[in-house]
Write a protein that holds these residues in place. Sequence first.
Motif, PDB file in Angstrom:
ATOM      1  N   LEU A   1     -12.960  21.774  10.066  1.00  0.00           N
ATOM      2  CA  LEU A   1     -13.856  22.768  10.661  1.00  0.00           C
ATOM      3  C   LEU A   1     -14.731  23.463   9.634  1.00  0.00           C
ATOM      4  O   LEU A   1     -15.608  24.242  10.009  1.00  0.00           O
ATOM      5  N   ASP A   2     -14.504  23.209   8.352  1.00  0.00           N
ATOM      6  CA  ASP A   2     -15.388  23.722   7.310  1.00  0.00           C
ATOM      7  C   ASP A   2     -16.474  22.718   6.943  1.00  0.00           C
ATOM      8  O   ASP A   2     -17.262  22.968   6.019  1.00  0.00           O
ATOM      9  N   GLY A   3     -16.525  21.580   7.636  1.00  0.00           N
ATOM     10  CA  GLY A   3     -17.517  20.559   7.340  1.00  0.00           C
ATOM     11  C   GLY A   3     -17.191  19.739   6.113  1.00  0.00           C
ATOM     12  O   GLY A   3     -18.073  19.066   5.573  1.00  0.00           O
ATOM     13  N   GLU A   4     -15.931  19.744   5.675  1.00  0.00           N
ATOM     14  CA  GLU A   4     -15.510  18.988   4.499  1.00  0.00           C
ATOM     15  C   GLU A   4     -14.809  17.697   4.927  1.00  0.00           C
ATOM     16  O   GLU A   4     -14.055  17.688   5.903  1.00  0.00           O
ATOM     17  N   ALA A   5     -15.062  16.629   4.174  1.00  0.00           N
ATOM     18  CA  ALA A   5     -14.395  15.358   4.450  1.00  0.00           C
ATOM     19  C   ALA A   5     -12.959  15.436   3.959  1.00  0.00           C
ATOM     20  O   ALA A   5     -12.698  15.671   2.784  1.00  0.00           O
ATOM     21  N   ILE A   6     -12.009  15.235   4.878  1.00  0.00           N
ATOM     22  CA  ILE A   6     -10.597  15.247   4.504  1.00  0.00           C
ATOM     23  C   ILE A   6      -9.959  13.865   4.702  1.00  0.00           C
ATOM     24  O   ILE A   6      -8.758  13.708   4.481  1.00  0.00           O
ATOM     25  N   GLY A   7     -10.769  12.895   5.094  1.00  0.00           N
ATOM     26  CA  GLY A   7     -10.262  11.543   5.266  1.00  0.00           C
ATOM     27  C   GLY A   7     -11.391  10.576   5.552  1.00  0.00           C
ATOM     28  O   GLY A   7     -12.534  10.974   5.798  1.00  0.00           O
ATOM     29  N   ILE A   8     -11.062   9.267   5.498  1.00  0.00           N
ATOM     30  CA  ILE A   8     -12.019   8.205   5.827  1.00  0.00           C
ATOM     31  C   ILE A   8     -11.444   7.410   6.995  1.00  0.00           C
ATOM     32  O   ILE A   8     -10.324   6.891   6.916  1.00  0.00           O
ATOM     33  N   ASN A   9     -12.203   7.337   8.082  1.00  0.00           N
ATOM     34  CA  ASN A   9     -11.761   6.595   9.251  1.00  0.00           C
ATOM     35  C   ASN A   9     -11.475   5.148   8.864  1.00  0.00           C
ATOM     36  O   ASN A   9     -12.325   4.475   8.285  1.00  0.00           O
ATOM     37  N   SER A  10     -10.285   4.676   9.203  1.00  0.00           N
ATOM     38  CA  SER A  10      -9.877   3.360   8.731  1.00  0.00           C
ATOM     39  C   SER A  10      -9.550   2.383   9.854  1.00  0.00           C
ATOM     40  O   SER A  10     -10.060   1.265   9.885  1.00  0.00           O
ATOM     41  N   MET A  11      -8.700   2.782  10.799  1.00  0.00           N
ATOM     42  CA  MET A  11      -8.267   1.818  11.810  1.00  0.00           C
ATOM     43  C   MET A  11      -7.827   2.534  13.075  1.00  0.00           C
ATOM     44  O   MET A  11      -7.508   3.717  13.068  1.00  0.00           O
ATOM     45  N   LYS A  12      -7.833   1.778  14.154  1.00  0.00           N
ATOM     46  CA  LYS A  12      -7.371   2.262  15.448  1.00  0.00           C
ATOM     47  C   LYS A  12      -6.344   1.274  15.978  1.00  0.00           C
ATOM     48  O   LYS A  12      -6.568   0.058  15.953  1.00  0.00           O
TER      49      LYS A  12
ATOM     50  N   LYS B   1       0.847  -1.192   0.000  1.00  0.00           N
ATOM     51  CA  LYS B   1       0.000   0.000   0.000  1.00  0.00           C
ATOM     52  C   LYS B   1       0.881   1.238   0.000  1.00  0.00           C
ATOM     53  O   LYS B   1       1.691   1.425   0.919  1.00  0.00           O
ATOM     54  N   ASN B   2       0.709   2.050  -1.004  1.00  0.00           N
ATOM     55  CA  ASN B   2       1.486   3.287  -1.110  1.00  0.00           C
ATOM     56  C   ASN B   2       0.610   4.458  -0.673  1.00  0.00           C
ATOM     57  O   ASN B   2       0.237   5.321  -1.466  1.00  0.00           O
ATOM     58  N   ILE B   3       0.298   4.471   0.616  1.00  0.00           N
ATOM     59  CA  ILE B   3      -0.606   5.484   1.155  1.00  0.00           C
ATOM     60  C   ILE B   3       0.059   6.126   2.369  1.00  0.00           C
ATOM     61  O   ILE B   3       0.611   5.425   3.231  1.00  0.00           O
ATOM     62  N   ASN B   4       0.000   7.430   2.445  1.00  0.00           N
ATOM     63  CA  ASN B   4       0.420   8.165   3.638  1.00  0.00           C
ATOM     64  C   ASN B   4      -0.834   8.502   4.444  1.00  0.00           C
ATOM     65  O   ASN B   4      -1.612   9.373   4.059  1.00  0.00           O
ATOM     66  N   TYR B   5      -1.030   7.815   5.530  1.00  0.00           N
ATOM     67  CA  TYR B   5      -2.255   7.946   6.309  1.00  0.00           C
ATOM     68  C   TYR B   5      -2.233   9.222   7.160  1.00  0.00           C
ATOM     69  O   TYR B   5      -1.176   9.770   7.476  1.00  0.00           O
ATOM     70  N   ILE B   6      -3.448   9.658   7.520  1.00  0.00           N
ATOM     71  CA  ILE B   6      -3.617  10.752   8.476  1.00  0.00           C
ATOM     72  C   ILE B   6      -3.732  10.129   9.866  1.00  0.00           C
ATOM     73  O   ILE B   6      -4.600   9.287  10.109  1.00  0.00           O
ATOM     74  N   GLN B   7      -2.856  10.541  10.760  1.00  0.00           N
ATOM     75  CA  GLN B   7      -2.928  10.060  12.140  1.00  0.00           C
ATOM     76  C   GLN B   7      -3.617  11.100  12.996  1.00  0.00           C
ATOM     77  O   GLN B   7      -3.317  12.301  12.906  1.00  0.00           O
ATOM     78  N   THR B   8      -4.554  10.659  13.827  1.00  0.00           N
ATOM     79  CA  THR B   8      -5.311  11.580  14.673  1.00  0.00           C
ATOM     80  C   THR B   8      -5.550  10.954  16.032  1.00  0.00           C
ATOM     81  O   THR B   8      -5.512   9.721  16.179  1.00  0.00           O
ATOM     82  N   ASP B   9      -5.785  11.796  17.027  1.00  0.00           N
ATOM     83  CA  ASP B   9      -6.143  11.287  18.346  1.00  0.00           C
ATOM     84  C   ASP B   9      -7.652  11.325  18.580  1.00  0.00           C
ATOM     85  O   ASP B   9      -8.115  11.043  19.685  1.00  0.00           O
ATOM     86  N   ALA B  10      -8.427  11.680  17.559  1.00  0.00           N
ATOM     87  CA  ALA B  10      -9.894  11.564  17.658  1.00  0.00           C
ATOM     88  C   ALA B  10     -10.258  10.083  17.822  1.00  0.00           C
ATOM     89  O   ALA B  10      -9.710   9.223  17.124  1.00  0.00           O
ATOM     90  N   ALA B  11     -11.143   9.800  18.742  1.00  0.00           N
ATOM     91  CA  ALA B  11     -11.477   8.414  19.049  1.00  0.00           C
ATOM     92  C   ALA B  11     -12.154   7.736  17.858  1.00  0.00           C
ATOM     93  O   ALA B  11     -13.222   8.150  17.418  1.00  0.00           O
ATOM     94  N   ILE B  12     -11.505   6.715  17.310  1.00  0.00           N
ATOM     95  CA  ILE B  12     -12.065   5.902  16.232  1.00  0.00           C
ATOM     96  C   ILE B  12     -12.107   4.463  16.741  1.00  0.00           C
ATOM     97  O   ILE B  12     -11.065   3.845  16.961  1.00  0.00           O
ATOM     98  N   THR B  13     -13.306   3.947  16.945  1.00  0.00           N
ATOM     99  CA  THR B  13     -13.484   2.621  17.521  1.00  0.00           C
ATOM    100  C   THR B  13     -14.154   1.718  16.506  1.00  0.00           C
ATOM    101  O   THR B  13     -14.518   2.147  15.410  1.00  0.00           O
ATOM    102  N   PHE B  14     -14.336   0.448  16.857  1.00  0.00           N
ATOM    103  CA  PHE B  14     -14.992  -0.501  15.970  1.00  0.00           C
ATOM    104  C   PHE B  14     -16.365   0.046  15.563  1.00  0.00           C
ATOM    105  O   PHE B  14     -17.194   0.358  16.399  1.00  0.00           O
ATOM    106  N   GLY B  15     -16.582   0.118  14.294  1.00  0.00           N
ATOM    107  CA  GLY B  15     -17.828   0.677  13.770  1.00  0.00           C
ATOM    108  C   GLY B  15     -17.663   2.051  13.171  1.00  0.00           C
ATOM    109  O   GLY B  15     -18.499   2.497  12.395  1.00  0.00           O
ATOM    110  N   ASN B  16     -16.577   2.758  13.564  1.00  0.00           N
ATOM    111  CA  ASN B  16     -16.276   4.045  12.947  1.00  0.00           C
ATOM    112  C   ASN B  16     -15.694   3.889  11.547  1.00  0.00           C
ATOM    113  O   ASN B  16     -15.635   4.855  10.780  1.00  0.00           O
ATOM    114  N   SER B  17     -15.235   2.673  11.207  1.00  0.00           N
ATOM    115  CA  SER B  17     -14.596   2.456   9.910  1.00  0.00           C
ATOM    116  C   SER B  17     -15.533   2.842   8.777  1.00  0.00           C
ATOM    117  O   SER B  17     -16.701   2.438   8.753  1.00  0.00           O
ATOM    118  N   GLY B  18     -15.005   3.613   7.836  1.00  0.00           N
ATOM    119  CA  GLY B  18     -15.795   4.057   6.699  1.00  0.00           C
ATOM    120  C   GLY B  18     -16.444   5.397   6.885  1.00  0.00           C
ATOM    121  O   GLY B  18     -16.918   5.999   5.910  1.00  0.00           O
TER     122      GLY B  18
END
Length: 438
Positions: free
Chosen positions: A289-300, A266-283
């Motif tokens: 802060l502008d309400g725009e999607a800048i990523g897709i929650n993938s894994m914790k 996988k040639n992807i540079n992921y976004i790392q965040t401390d926002a809580a992403i748990t099972f079920g958040n995937s996708g």
Amino acid sequence: MFVRFKALNVKYQVWNFGQRILFQNSYQTKCLPNSVRFLSNQIVESTSSSSQEKRSDDVIHRNWVKPVAISGVALFAGFLAYKYLNKNDDDKNPLAFSLSPSVNAAVPTTNEASNRSRFNFFADIVEKAAPAVVFIEIKDKRHLDYFSREPVTASNGSGFIVEDNGLILTNAHVVINKPHTFVQVRLQDGRKFIGRVETVDPVSDLATVQIDCKKLPTIKLGSSSDLRSGEWVVALGSPLALNNTVTAGVVSSTQRASQELGLRGKNINYIQTDAAITFGNSGGPLINLDGEAIGINSMKVTAGISFAIPIDYVRDFLEKSQQLRDNKKFKPPPARRYMGITMLTLTDDILTELRQRSHTVPVDVKSGVLIWKVIIGSPAYNGGLSPGDIVTKINGKEVHNTSDIYSFLSEKGKALNMTVYRGTQKLEIMIVPEEMDD
């Protein structure tokens, strides 16, 4: 104590004062020459002097000019005062006049926004983006609920609407490799639809799902190329099947390479965040802060360490999937045997972080695969695997990354004898993956 007069009374008093002076002086100017004339005759008769008559005329002149000048000035001042007061009078309440300055009471401002409306920016962006977030359930057709007689939920995830004709973006691991199941999509307003998996990219872990519904709310896709570390972000989704859940945090890193996470191929540079992403958040969407999607929650990985797929990579996937739909050349990915887990390769950095946060990771574990989600009712669940387990060996061979497990799953007919560490406890677990022939 203040002495106050009504403005109208003042202007009328000034006007009357000027009139009295004028009338009095006018009367004097009329009467004064007769009296002076009478006195002059007597003086002439008694003295018969011409010089005395001239002096009398001077007195008459002086006594006539002075009252007229005073009355003129008074009338002019009264006229100015009358015009000024008329200009500043209120139609209903005439202005008040006081000898000391008046003090007005403080009036609270009603147009000033409250702190809730001024500073709750998270609530504003959630209100804008949340209607386009969906709850995805994978229903198992072989198992029915005892009371409702409906298929039970085998797993769940999240997604969000990118086109108003019902095109939904989610993770591939949410919707594929689950036999005897179908996809059910629940909108925020409670409506449910059967979803069709259209395009899947197992390498990037992205997929699109189509539902038969029009004029749906969508989330605008932003840009992840100009994202900065420390920016506020909000993760939306359905962790632990609790749909419409909101968590917030900051961007820890904008360029976390897949090699650092042990994700091969996988040639992807992921976004790392401390926002809580748990099972079920995937996708679900990771929004700015502008309400725009800048990523897709993938894994914790653990608390405070979660990853999202950058939206710029997602744009390329959507363009390619649109071309596949237009050309009708899409083919589903090759089926593997189904085990029912989501996993992550353990790297040195991740192992160090896990040991800092928990002392239950054995010191002799140098590599392996971390099980971070087990689908209920899956072969892995039935065999005894649990989230947090570390797989180090399968069938006597060492496991270094997730590719090794996929290799074992491609071998049909073989059970998987796993060596697993659960905390400091070492276990031997046998898993029989499910065939995907049907």
